[in-house]
Design a protein around this motif. Structure first.
Motif, PDB file in Angstrom:
ATOM      1  N   ALA A 173      11.865  -0.336  -2.611  1.00  0.00           N
ATOM      2  CA  ALA A 173      11.784  -1.707  -2.090  1.00  0.00           C
ATOM      3  C   ALA A 173      10.356  -2.186  -1.892  1.00  0.00           C
ATOM      4  CB  ALA A 173      12.556  -1.796  -0.760  1.00  0.00           C
ATOM      5  N   PHE A 174       9.386  -1.265  -1.939  1.00  0.00           N
ATOM      6  CA  PHE A 174       8.005  -1.642  -1.626  1.00  0.00           C
ATOM      7  C   PHE A 174       7.035  -1.361  -2.775  1.00  0.00           C
ATOM      8  CE2 PHE A 174      10.178  -0.898   2.353  1.00  0.00           C
ATOM      9  CZ  PHE A 174       9.885  -2.070   3.043  1.00  0.00           C
ATOM     10  N   LYS A 175       7.551  -1.200  -3.984  1.00  0.00           N
ATOM     11  CA  LYS A 175       6.680  -0.994  -5.144  1.00  0.00           C
ATOM     12  C   LYS A 175       6.242  -2.332  -5.738  1.00  0.00           C
ATOM     13  CE  LYS A 175       8.322   3.577  -6.482  1.00  0.00           C
ATOM     14  NZ  LYS A 175       8.977   4.381  -7.531  1.00  0.00           N
ATOM     15  N   GLN A 200       1.714  -0.316   2.552  1.00  0.00           N
ATOM     16  CA  GLN A 200       0.605   0.316   3.276  1.00  0.00           C
ATOM     17  C   GLN A 200       1.115   1.388   4.231  1.00  0.00           C
ATOM     18  OE1 GLN A 200       1.231  -2.942   2.868  1.00  0.00           O
ATOM     19  NE2 GLN A 200      -0.647  -4.175   2.843  1.00  0.00           N
ATOM     20  N   ALA A 201       2.236   1.093   4.917  1.00  0.00           N
ATOM     21  CA  ALA A 201       2.790   2.070   5.855  1.00  0.00           C
ATOM     22  C   ALA A 201       3.284   3.308   5.116  1.00  0.00           C
ATOM     23  CB  ALA A 201       3.920   1.435   6.655  1.00  0.00           C
ATOM     24  N   PHE A 210      -1.020  10.252   8.291  1.00  0.00           N
ATOM     25  CA  PHE A 210      -1.498   9.677   9.546  1.00  0.00           C
ATOM     26  C   PHE A 210      -0.544   8.642  10.137  1.00  0.00           C
ATOM     27  CE2 PHE A 210      -3.350   6.872   6.370  1.00  0.00           C
ATOM     28  CZ  PHE A 210      -3.331   5.614   6.939  1.00  0.00           C
ATOM     29  N   VAL A 211       0.416   8.167   9.364  1.00  0.00           N
ATOM     30  CA  VAL A 211       1.535   7.401   9.932  1.00  0.00           C
ATOM     31  C   VAL A 211       2.691   8.375  10.099  1.00  0.00           C
ATOM     32  CG1 VAL A 211       3.186   5.531   9.589  1.00  0.00           C
ATOM     33  CG2 VAL A 211       0.790   5.218   8.924  1.00  0.00           C
ATOM     34  N   VAL A 212       3.195   8.500  11.319  1.00  0.00           N
ATOM     35  CA  VAL A 212       4.181   9.536  11.635  1.00  0.00           C
ATOM     36  C   VAL A 212       5.604   9.011  11.578  1.00  0.00           C
ATOM     37  CG1 VAL A 212       4.974  11.150  13.413  1.00  0.00           C
ATOM     38  CG2 VAL A 212       2.516  10.763  13.068  1.00  0.00           C
ATOM     39  N   LEU A 269       1.185  -3.066  12.311  1.00  0.00           N
ATOM     40  CA  LEU A 269       1.157  -1.765  11.648  1.00  0.00           C
ATOM     41  C   LEU A 269       0.257  -1.797  10.409  1.00  0.00           C
ATOM     42  CD1 LEU A 269       2.072   1.134  11.437  1.00  0.00           C
ATOM     43  CD2 LEU A 269       4.176   0.340  10.320  1.00  0.00           C
ATOM     44  N   VAL A 270       0.368  -2.841   9.607  1.00  0.00           N
ATOM     45  CA  VAL A 270      -0.492  -2.960   8.426  1.00  0.00           C
ATOM     46  C   VAL A 270      -1.960  -3.043   8.864  1.00  0.00           C
ATOM     47  CG1 VAL A 270      -1.112  -4.424   6.462  1.00  0.00           C
ATOM     48  CG2 VAL A 270       1.293  -3.989   6.974  1.00  0.00           C
TER      49      VAL A 270
END
Length: 311
Positions: free
Chosen positions: A309-311, A249-250, A258-260, A223-224
């Motif tokens: 969680a992703f910062k 990135q996701a 563009f990522v659904v 995915l990345v």
């Protein structure tokens, strides 16, 4: 890497793990990781460490850096050290079984996380239902194409053909999408669960299929890599991506539209449950042979709860 160099590397890394582990009040457990570069795997480690700290146990962590051979050698080392239990996030589910059997023969319980091991002496398997979750993201894909792409789209897949569990994810997805007849699949490329290879594979997929409308990625590196390829080739305005495992990135891709949809597992909980299960066994208890952890389909509607969680 030759065998002597590998053993020396293992000895150095395992010694470092002993030195940096939490002070043990009781048991010593070992976690043999797939790698420590992907956030999914580091979250497993963090969950395992939290459980070990809470129980006053020591956790030794070994990063195999995508090497099945290194995982085999780590098993040998931990068996010699007579640890109280081993958690394995396997690179090669079939190839690791002799090591799992050797640990069990030595009286050391083994818990498998993520990669589904064949039937054997492992005490428990902790994972999501990869096939069922693949069907869930397949349902999301079919619904989106029908509502937003006039019911028909070209589809490419970035997979990891060396991963049995990611092949299951693709099968679950295909078993929903193919009968629906909403897509024409242009091909499956192999990212081998390594981000750089997944990026190159995704770029090749875009280059070979101008105007590609949708893409399915079966794991975090895939995915990345797909997100990066869409950005580098200027495809973010035309491609719609579906996949597995959130990352910064996701989330950016979701924000940009563009990522659904992304299947989000709970790797932290998987690691936590693995160490808790070893603690139960060490205390004379029993655990379920299969422990399933639920998933969430993340879209623009619920992504906010995962951002921190992703910062």
């Amino acid at each position: 890497m030759n065998k002597l160099a590998l053993k020396l590397s293992l000895a150095t890394l395992l010694a470092a793990g002993v030195a940096s582990g939490a002070l043990a009040k009781d048991k010593t457990f070992a976690l043999i990781q797939y790698n420590q570069q992907v956030s999914f795997f580091t979250d497993i480690t963090n969950g395992a460490q939290k459980a070990a700290d809470a129980a006053g146990d020591k956790l030794l962590v070994f990063d195999a850096n995508n090497s099945a051979q290194a995982q085999d050698s780590a098993f040998d080392t931990y068996i010699q050290q007579k640890v109280d239990g081993i958690v394995i996030v396997s690179v090669d589910q079939n190839g690791i079984m002799p090591a799992v059997k050797a640990a069990a023969a030595a009286g050391i319980p083994v818990i498998a996380v993520d990669g589904i091991l064949p039937e054997g002496p492992q005490a428990s398997q902790i994972s999501v239902d990869n096939y069922a979750a693949g069907k869930l993201i397949g349902d999301a894909y079919v619904e989106y194409v029908k509502k937003n792409l006039s019911g028909k789209a070209t589809l490419g897949v970035v997979g990891a053909l060396n991963s049995d569990l990611q092949n299951l994810r693709q099968k679950g997805f295909d078993d929903v999408v193919v009968p629906s007849s909403v897509s024409t699949q242009v091909g499956v490329v192999d990212g081998r669960n390594i981000q750089d290879q997944a990026l190159a594979a995704a770029e090749n997929l875009f280059t070979g299929n101008p105007g590609l409308q949708t893409l399915y990625a079966t794991g975090e590196p895939a995915l990345v890599g797909a997100v990066a390829a869409a950005q580098s080739q200027g495809q973010t305005g035309s491609i719609k991506i579906f996949g597995w495992d959130l990352s910064a990135q996701a989330i950016q891709g979701i924000d940009e539209g563009f990522v659904v949809a992304v299947v989000q597992q709970d790797p932290f909980l998987e690691g936590q449950k693995a160490i808790e299960a070893l603690g139960t066994i060490a205390g004379g208890g029993t655990v379920e042979k299969a422990i399933k952890v639920p998933v969430t389909i993340v879209t623009k509607d619920n992504v906010d709860q995962f951002r921190a969680a992703f910062k």
